[in-house]
Write an enzyme that holds these catalytic residues in place. Structure first.
Site: not given
Ligand code: PGA
Length: 255
Positions: A9, A11, A95, A97, A167, A173, A213, A234
């Protein structure tokens, strides 16, 4: 046998040129990893350009979001057909976010899941608890609510095409990953919910990804968990070497 998925992803990152370069790097690096499905989700404006780079490769194109309507007065939105037109065959839905910053509801995610399936797109439906919910021991309650809401009204014959991504919001993140044991407990609970909503054959077929992460250093332990069928990545998906390193480990585990 559930084929694992390694999905990136991207983003709101990368120019069109950088997106195409990353896609080209990934295509080269993962060419031999046939044991897993590889998916990348660039920004909406880079979908068509990245789609050209992915053509004839084994890497699939995903959008990060979509609207449920077929078309009309929805300024700024994209329909399932528009995504399919530029070569997307997957779409990330709900997601955290999107839920947190853009007010996406469980009902909206459910509506989009129906539309994605009708349009032939593979939906990756994201669920996950906040840190507050985890500390308040409300994780399972939250996950159950989100999973049941997302799948409401989906036909059993279509359900195995849905992919769920667990998630935990506190792990996205932040550099904090759920431990493999924590992840497995939730994945197992999600599979049990799927069996209740549909039946055990759907539960055995539907793939559940972990996200938050994920990196080359922690994927081996995660993918070894029986109910964990891959990862939604991500930060570590923004470099061909770290993303392909994760795919390699997943592929080796499958072999
Ligand atoms: P991250 O994001 O790997 O940077 O933690 C994962 C995601 O939001 O799908």
């Amino acid at each position: 046998m559930r084929k694992p998925i390694v999905a990136g992803n991207w983003k709101m990152n990368l120019s069109l040129a950088d997106s195409r370069a990353l896609a080209a790097g990934i295509v080269d690096a993962v060419a031999d990893y046939s044991g897993c499905e590889i998916v990348v989700a660039p920004s909406a404006v880079s979908l068509a350009g990245v789609g050209e780079v992915l053509a004839d490769s084994r890497v699939r194109l995903a959008a990060q979001n979509m609207h449920w309507a077929g078309g009309g007065a929805y300024t700024g939105e994209l329909s399932a057909q528009m995504l399919a037109d530029v070569g997307a065959s997957w779409v990330i839905l709900g997601h955290s976010e999107r839920r947190q910053f853009f007010g996406e509801s469980d009902e909206g995610v459910n509506h989009k899941t129906h539309v994605a399936l009708q349009a032939g797109l593979t939906p990756i439906v994201c669920v996950g608890e906040t840190l507050e919910e985890r500390e308040g021991e409300r994780t399972l309650q939250k996950i159950e609510l989100q999973v049941r809401a997302a799948l409401a009204g989906i036909r059993a014959e279509d359900a195995p095409r849905v992919v769920i991504a667990y998630e935990p919001i506190w792990a996205i993140g932040t550099g904090k990953t759920a431990t493999a044991v924590q992840a497995q407990a939730i994945h197992q609970a999600i599979r049990k919910i799927i069996a209740e909503v549909f039946d055990t054959s759907v539960a055995d077929a539907l793939r559940i990804l972990y996200g938050g992460s994920v990196k080359p250093a922690n994927i081996a332990e995660l993918i070894a968990q029986p109910d964990l069928d891959g990862a939604l990545i991500g930060g570590a998906s923004l470099k061909a070497d770290s993303f392909s390193a994760i795919a390699k480990i997943v592929d080796e585990y499958t072999a």
